[in-house]
Design an enzyme around this catalytic site. Structure first.
Site, PDB file in Angstrom:
ATOM      1  N   HIS A 105       0.811  -1.219   0.000  1.00  0.00           N
ATOM      2  CA  HIS A 105       0.000   0.000   0.000  1.00  0.00           C
ATOM      3  C   HIS A 105       0.847   1.274   0.000  1.00  0.00           C
ATOM      4  CE1 HIS A 105       0.424  -0.312   4.511  1.00  0.00           C
ATOM      5  NE2 HIS A 105       0.495   0.993   4.394  1.00  0.00           N
ATOM      6  N   ASP A 135       0.369  -7.680   1.341  1.00  0.00           N
ATOM      7  CA  ASP A 135       0.704  -6.268   1.542  1.00  0.00           C
ATOM      8  C   ASP A 135       2.211  -6.068   1.604  1.00  0.00           C
ATOM      9  OD1 ASP A 135       0.175  -3.570   1.759  1.00  0.00           O
ATOM     10  OD2 ASP A 135       0.021  -3.585   3.935  1.00  0.00           O
ATOM     11  N   SER A 211       4.656   2.571   7.961  1.00  0.00           N
ATOM     12  CA  SER A 211       4.364   1.406   7.127  1.00  0.00           C
ATOM     13  C   SER A 211       5.561   1.043   6.257  1.00  0.00           C
ATOM     14  CB  SER A 211       3.160   1.674   6.231  1.00  0.00           C
ATOM     15  OG  SER A 211       1.986   1.762   6.994  1.00  0.00           O
TER      16      SER A 211
END
Length: 464
Positions: A105, A135, A211
């Site tokens: 993402h 992911d 992230s």
């Protein structure tokens, strides 16, 4: 000797083994710092900045039905303008050649990727590949023969709840930041962040921008890729999740070799063993996956797995539910064998299963249908295990599925949706794309179609 001193002495004596874990016993021990670990790890954790060019209407007023109703089309109404969207995240150097692992993402739909090292040097990077279902993504720094610092990949299966960890990333874009905490829980499978759910939970502060960053142990080894937080306001609430390196290794290897990840296919399905099931099966506690489907000619069938078996471990690693089983299989490479620990009629058995790629049988025969029929403009495909793995559906499904619907087509106007399973056309069962093509050939005054959508069967009658 005072009671407190006696208690402390007893603790120190009890912790004299080879793997001793002790509490601080002096002022010098209490002044210990994580600085050496942070200094060792920081050069291999990078900041990632992405740019994406999007097109939007020159003025949102032109899309307003009220404006269009009263003023009609005006010059420039169809014009669009380009707008650049920027986003940020983190990544970890896992290859001296500039190979960086991050979250899917973070780089999704990016037109440009820039990697910034801890020493503030900037490099353009290209996306090698991405795996939305885990992911995870791999990007490669564009450099000429430069050698980059890397992190050693640790064994996430060896960490325990209570172990100290550091999270390193770029929260809110403020720059590289190190936070400290402990492992709060392991094998969290009820977090809907990816399809393969078995996360490391930590209370080390993780915020937006972290992230793709690193979760490391106190020896500076990478044990996870930070991916998500549990938060109602977007800030850290002390519940963060990281993808274990047990999964990261396989994904990075697959993407680096062929641009995509191929995961082993077991060919069996089941459900979590609840308290009621455990009692009915006379198990000591709720554990494992109760097998309720074994697909013909699958590795599971050839290995002798049976309906009613309870899979409790893969390669000696315990599994609690179907998500845990899928995660364990996803950490293994195609081409070898794995050992399943199975409970059958109260006795424990070891079953050796061959790890193969999901087969492309039957052939997909992907086809966009045309003509004046209910599926005109829909793209249909034969379901096979390889397709099921790619799009994340039950690998035991068979038949014909709608893969896409062209906007403005007959199928779109009738409400046909991607994911619909076509069961019957004009009361005639269809089992393949060839059956569907034959059923919709020609024009008819009346159509009756039966589909399955999200487990619900629906029949619709359309007058031609």
């Amino acid at each position: 000797m005072k009671p407190a001193a006696v208690f402390l002495a007893a603790l120190l004596v009890a912790a004299t083994g080879a793997d001793a874990q002790t509490v601080p016993a002096s002022r010098e021990q209490m002044r210990l710092t994580f600085a050496p670990v942070a200094r060792q790890v920081a050069p291999a954790v990078v900041n990632i900045y992405t740019k994406r060019v999007v097109r939007a209407a020159a003025s949102p007023m032109f899309a307003d039905p009220f404006f269009r109703r009263f003023f009609g089309d005006v010059p420039g109404m169809g014009m669009t303008r380009e707008r650049v969207q920027n986003s940020l995240g983190s990544g970890v150097l896992v290859g001296a050649d500039g190979t960086v692992v991050t979250n899917h993402h973070v780089i999704k739909d990016a037109d440009e990727v820039t990697v910034v090292l801890s020493d503030r040097r900037e490099f353009e990077a290209r996306i090698v590949g991405s795996d939305e279902r885990t992911d995870l993504a791999v990007v490669k720094i564009e450099s000429k023969g430069e050698t980059f610092p890397t992190l050693i990949l640790g064994d996430s299966d060896k960490i325990e709840v209570g172990d100290l960890v550091l999270a390193i990333g770029n929260p809110f874009g403020v720059g590289q930041t190190v936070t400290q905490g402990i492992v709060s829980a392991l094998a969290r499978t009820n977090v809907g962040v990816s399809d393969f759910r078995s996360f490391i939970q930590t209370d080390a502060a993780i915020n937006p921008g972290n992230s793709g960053g690193a979760l490391v142990d106190i020896d500076g080894r990478l044990i996870g890729i930070n991916t998500a937080i549990y938060s109602k306001d977007g800030g850290s609430n002390g519940i963060g999740f990281a993808i274990p390196t047990a999964l990261v290794k396989n994904v990075v290897a697959g993407i680096s070799k062929g641009g995509k990840v191929v995961r082993p296919w077991l060919g069996a399905g089941g459900q979590a063993v609840t308290s009621d099931l455990a009692q009915a099966l006379k198990l000591p506690r709720p554990l494992g996956v109760l097998v309720n489907n074994v697909y013909r000619d699958s590795p599971a069938a050839k290995a002798g797995l049976q309906i009613g078996d309870v899979i409790v471990a893969v390669q000696g690693r315990e599994v609690d539910d179907p998500e845990g089983l899928r995660f364990r299989l996803a950490t293994l490479q195609v081409g070898g064998d794995t050992q399943l620990t199975v409970l059958r009629s109260g006795a424990e058995k070891q079953i050796s299963v061959r790890l193969i790629a999901p087969p492309e049988t039957p052939p997909r025969d992907q086809t966009e249908l045309s003509g004046r029929n209910p599926f005109g403009g829909a793209t249909v495909v034969n379901i096979n295990p390889a397709l099921a793995e790619e799009i994340g559906i039950n690998s035991g499904l068979s038949g014909v599925m709608v893969l896409g619907v062209r906007r403005g087509s007959v199928a779109h106007r009738l409400g046909v949706q991607p994911g619909d399973l076509i069961l019957r056309i004009n009361e005639k069962p269809v089992a393949s794309v060839a059956d569907v093509k034959a059923a919709v050939s020609g024009e008819r005054p009346r159509w009756a179609i039966t589909i399955n959508r999200n487990g619900e069967t629906m029949t619709q009658v359309i007058e031609g």
